[in-house]
Write a protein that holds these residues in place. Structure first.
Motif, PDB file in Angstrom:
ATOM      1  N   ILE A   1      21.179  45.785  12.682  1.00  0.00           N
ATOM      2  CA  ILE A   1      22.302  44.673  13.298  1.00  0.00           C
ATOM      3  C   ILE A   1      21.890  43.496  12.639  1.00  0.00           C
ATOM      4  N   PHE A   2      22.678  42.761  12.045  1.00  0.00           N
ATOM      5  CA  PHE A   2      22.707  41.622  11.450  1.00  0.00           C
ATOM      6  C   PHE A   2      22.963  40.397  12.768  1.00  0.00           C
ATOM      7  N   VAL A   3      21.993  40.104  13.449  1.00  0.00           N
ATOM      8  CA  VAL A   3      22.470  39.442  14.747  1.00  0.00           C
ATOM      9  C   VAL A   3      22.697  37.860  14.673  1.00  0.00           C
ATOM     10  N   HIS A   4      22.407  37.424  13.509  1.00  0.00           N
ATOM     11  CA  HIS A   4      22.444  35.917  13.320  1.00  0.00           C
ATOM     12  C   HIS A   4      22.469  35.746  11.749  1.00  0.00           C
ATOM     13  N   GLY A   5      23.450  34.970  11.266  1.00  0.00           N
ATOM     14  CA  GLY A   5      23.679  34.820   9.919  1.00  0.00           C
ATOM     15  C   GLY A   5      23.029  33.822   9.286  1.00  0.00           C
ATOM     16  N   ASP A   6      22.215  32.958  10.030  1.00  0.00           N
ATOM     17  CA  ASP A   6      21.403  31.723   9.356  1.00  0.00           C
ATOM     18  C   ASP A   6      20.079  32.038   9.467  1.00  0.00           C
ATOM     19  N   CYS A   7      19.274  31.126   8.984  1.00  0.00           N
ATOM     20  CA  CYS A   7      17.821  31.174   9.020  1.00  0.00           C
ATOM     21  C   CYS A   7      17.093  29.972   8.965  1.00  0.00           C
ATOM     22  N   ASN A   8      15.990  29.784   9.868  1.00  0.00           N
ATOM     23  CA  ASN A   8      15.190  28.451   9.762  1.00  0.00           C
ATOM     24  C   ASN A   8      14.252  28.258   8.813  1.00  0.00           C
ATOM     25  N   PHE A   9      14.108  29.360   7.973  1.00  0.00           N
ATOM     26  CA  PHE A   9      13.281  29.322   6.799  1.00  0.00           C
ATOM     27  C   PHE A   9      14.354  29.224   5.453  1.00  0.00           C
ATOM     28  N   ARG A  10      13.513  28.611   4.368  1.00  0.00           N
ATOM     29  CA  ARG A  10      14.076  28.707   2.997  1.00  0.00           C
ATOM     30  C   ARG A  10      13.064  29.160   1.909  1.00  0.00           C
TER      31      ARG A  10
ATOM     32  N   ALA B   1      32.127  38.025  20.405  1.00  0.00           N
ATOM     33  CA  ALA B   1      32.027  38.880  21.631  1.00  0.00           C
ATOM     34  C   ALA B   1      32.922  40.225  21.080  1.00  0.00           C
ATOM     35  N   GLU B   2      33.817  40.042  20.278  1.00  0.00           N
ATOM     36  CA  GLU B   2      34.655  41.042  19.658  1.00  0.00           C
ATOM     37  C   GLU B   2      33.523  42.063  18.826  1.00  0.00           C
ATOM     38  N   ALA B   3      32.789  41.568  18.019  1.00  0.00           N
ATOM     39  CA  ALA B   3      31.982  42.186  17.126  1.00  0.00           C
ATOM     40  C   ALA B   3      30.965  43.086  18.163  1.00  0.00           C
ATOM     41  N   GLU B   4      30.602  42.374  19.126  1.00  0.00           N
ATOM     42  CA  GLU B   4      29.537  43.135  20.057  1.00  0.00           C
ATOM     43  C   GLU B   4      30.236  44.127  20.687  1.00  0.00           C
ATOM     44  N   ASN B   5      31.479  44.146  21.095  1.00  0.00           N
ATOM     45  CA  ASN B   5      32.061  45.240  21.621  1.00  0.00           C
ATOM     46  C   ASN B   5      32.386  46.421  20.631  1.00  0.00           C
ATOM     47  N   LYS B   6      32.451  46.015  19.472  1.00  0.00           N
ATOM     48  CA  LYS B   6      32.996  46.856  18.649  1.00  0.00           C
ATOM     49  C   LYS B   6      31.824  47.668  17.825  1.00  0.00           C
ATOM     50  N   ILE B   7      30.506  46.925  18.004  1.00  0.00           N
ATOM     51  CA  ILE B   7      29.376  47.631  17.882  1.00  0.00           C
ATOM     52  C   ILE B   7      28.982  48.554  18.799  1.00  0.00           C
TER      53      ILE B   7
ATOM     54  N   ALA C   1      23.964  49.615   8.473  1.00  0.00           N
ATOM     55  CA  ALA C   1      24.112  48.038   8.814  1.00  0.00           C
ATOM     56  C   ALA C   1      25.226  47.262   9.140  1.00  0.00           C
ATOM     57  N   ILE C   2      25.133  46.620   9.919  1.00  0.00           N
ATOM     58  CA  ILE C   2      26.453  45.600  10.419  1.00  0.00           C
ATOM     59  C   ILE C   2      26.227  44.305  10.421  1.00  0.00           C
ATOM     60  N   ASP C   3      26.926  43.643   9.516  1.00  0.00           N
ATOM     61  CA  ASP C   3      26.931  42.309   9.321  1.00  0.00           C
ATOM     62  C   ASP C   3      27.428  41.438  10.570  1.00  0.00           C
ATOM     63  N   VAL C   4      27.256  40.033  10.614  1.00  0.00           N
ATOM     64  CA  VAL C   4      27.889  39.269  11.676  1.00  0.00           C
ATOM     65  C   VAL C   4      29.457  39.281  11.784  1.00  0.00           C
ATOM     66  N   ASN C   5      29.863  39.573  10.530  1.00  0.00           N
ATOM     67  CA  ASN C   5      31.328  39.749  10.502  1.00  0.00           C
ATOM     68  C   ASN C   5      31.891  41.031  10.725  1.00  0.00           C
ATOM     69  N   GLY C   6      31.079  41.982  11.139  1.00  0.00           N
ATOM     70  CA  GLY C   6      31.333  43.391  11.442  1.00  0.00           C
ATOM     71  C   GLY C   6      31.629  44.515  10.349  1.00  0.00           C
TER      72      GLY C   6
ATOM     73  N   GLY D   1      32.740  49.876   5.156  1.00  0.00           N
ATOM     74  CA  GLY D   1      33.697  49.854   6.400  1.00  0.00           C
ATOM     75  C   GLY D   1      33.564  48.504   7.212  1.00  0.00           C
ATOM     76  N   ASN D   2      34.508  48.522   7.987  1.00  0.00           N
ATOM     77  CA  ASN D   2      34.577  47.312   9.007  1.00  0.00           C
ATOM     78  C   ASN D   2      34.508  47.949  10.412  1.00  0.00           C
ATOM     79  N   ILE D   3      33.805  47.319  11.361  1.00  0.00           N
ATOM     80  CA  ILE D   3      33.890  47.866  12.725  1.00  0.00           C
ATOM     81  C   ILE D   3      35.120  47.205  13.465  1.00  0.00           C
ATOM     82  N   ILE D   4      35.742  45.860  12.805  1.00  0.00           N
ATOM     83  CA  ILE D   4      36.450  45.253  13.623  1.00  0.00           C
ATOM     84  C   ILE D   4      37.988  46.164  13.505  1.00  0.00           C
ATOM     85  N   ASP D   5      38.193  46.531  12.413  1.00  0.00           N
ATOM     86  CA  ASP D   5      39.692  47.302  12.202  1.00  0.00           C
ATOM     87  C   ASP D   5      39.144  48.863  12.149  1.00  0.00           C
ATOM     88  N   GLY D   6      38.002  49.219  12.233  1.00  0.00           N
ATOM     89  CA  GLY D   6      37.588  50.580  12.370  1.00  0.00           C
ATOM     90  C   GLY D   6      37.952  51.496  11.097  1.00  0.00           C
ATOM     91  N   THR D   7      37.821  50.736  10.053  1.00  0.00           N
ATOM     92  CA  THR D   7      38.060  51.367   8.605  1.00  0.00           C
ATOM     93  C   THR D   7      36.494  51.935   8.136  1.00  0.00           C
TER      94      THR D   7
END
Length: 351
Positions: A3-12, A27-33, A248-253, A271-277
């Motif tokens: 699960i990609f729980v956050h899309g940013d990083c404090n490192f470069r 919140a929607e993506a959490e429920n879909k996960i 693997a599920i990214d922050v956008n589902g 696929g995408n968990i938001i639209d179920g495809t």
């Protein structure tokens, strides 16, 4: 599941392939996960639900780790499966307050990167503001070590020509406080052409081809627990993207199979968990739905190799992958004589 729980990083970091976005799981993506995981548990005969927290930097999404973990643990209880979790983190935020909270979420497996002694590490793994990160990570690791908790840390070294000697120095000096604590193991990986991410140019030079084996020999001789040997000589570590029940599920589902290809390769977006495809044709590409050559099937290393690692490499450039894998296996068979601490086995698994 990753699960990609956050899309940013404090490192470069100077070899990072990711392009970051400052967002967490909605919140929607959490429920879909939760729904996605439950749908898999309903149709499968599973013994373990394993969650790997990833990013960006996953600890930037700490609140989401807490909330999603509690819900997943309830699902695991309901479907009578063992719940386990780990995190791939840079370790900077894994302080003496955060670590105990993660343990309550059963996050007990960690991969944390150290790229040699302070100067070399801080060059390759700097903070977003350009500052160094070495001292904080070492402090956090020592705080973890000073507990009696059960956990496992794989300390990864991303090795370039620039930091090779510094990694050797770390093994001979600073790293020695890890030798007696078998909760910590080392893993060496040569820096490759992984992509530019947000960087404009590559400033690192790739190391020589024997880097990983040379450091594995040195680490073993010094008494460290080295993960490279078991990783190469056990089929349990075959590419997770090739396992039919690994996602693997990214922050956008978006549902992915690989954490390196990410959304930059269309074949990785299944696929995408938001639209179920879910694209079953793309799934087949990853999970061994292709024919092995006869020379593969007859090869004595096939149970370890399974035709290579990444399906994209196997299909696009099989001969080079085959030669590299054979060489690696033979090298690590030779290295095994330096250690009597490995109990290797082949596993049959559909996970």
């Amino acid at each position: 599941m990753i699960i990609f729980v956050h899309g940013d990083c404090n490192f470069r970091c100077e070899y990072c392939y990711e392009k970051f976005v400052n967002t967490s799981v909605s919140a929607e993506a959490e429920n879909k996960i939760i729904n996605f995981v439950e749908s898999r548990l309903k149709i499968g005969n599973f013994k373990i639900l394993y969650i790997s927290w990833f990013g960006g930097e996953p600890l930037l999404g700490l609140k989401k780790i807490y909330s999603i973990s509690q819900r997943l643990k309830l699902l695991a209880d309901e479907y009578k499966v063992d719940y386990q979790a780990g995190a791939t983190t840079n370790g900077y935020l894994l302080n003496r307050f955060v670590f105990p909270k993660l343990l309550t979420c059963d996050v007990r497996f960690y991969q944390i990167t150290i790229d040699g002694e302070k100067e070399a590490h801080d060059f390759q793994r700097k903070l977003k503001n350009g500052s160094g990160s070495f001292d904080r990570i070492i402090e956090n690791l020592k705080n973890m070590q000073n507990t009696d908790e059960k956990f496992s840390v794989s300390i990864r070294f991303n090795v370039s020509k620039n930091n090779y000697n510094s990694v050797k120095q770390f093994l001979n000096e600073t790293g020695k406080f890890f030798i007696q604590d078998k909760r910590f193991s080392f893993f060496f990986k040569s820096v490759g052409d992984w992509g530019l991410g947000e960087r404009k140019t590559n400033v690192l030079t790739q190391s020589k081809g024997t880097t990983e084996t040379d450091l594995t020999v040195l680490g073993t001789q010094l008494g460290y627990s080295i993960g490279n040997i078991s990783a190469v000589l056990s089929n349990d570590s075959i590419c997770y993207g090739r396992k039919p029940n690994s996602f693997a599920i990214d922050v956008n589902g978006q549902i992915l199979k690989c954490t390196t290809k990410l959304i930059y390769d269309e074949k990785n977006k299944v696929g995408n968990i938001i639209d179920g495809t879910v694209d079953n044709n793309k799934l087949k590409y990853w999970v061994d739905e292709y024919d092995y050559e006869e020379k593969c099937l007859q090869c004595k290393y096939f149970p370890l190799c399974r035709g290579g690692a990444c399906p994209i490499d196997i299909i696009d450039n099989h001969n080079r992958v085959c030669q590299r894998k054979r060489k690696h296996i033979e090298e690590y068979m030779d290295i095994l004589k330096y250690s009597n601490s490995f109990d290797l086995e082949l596993k049959c698994t559909d996970n």
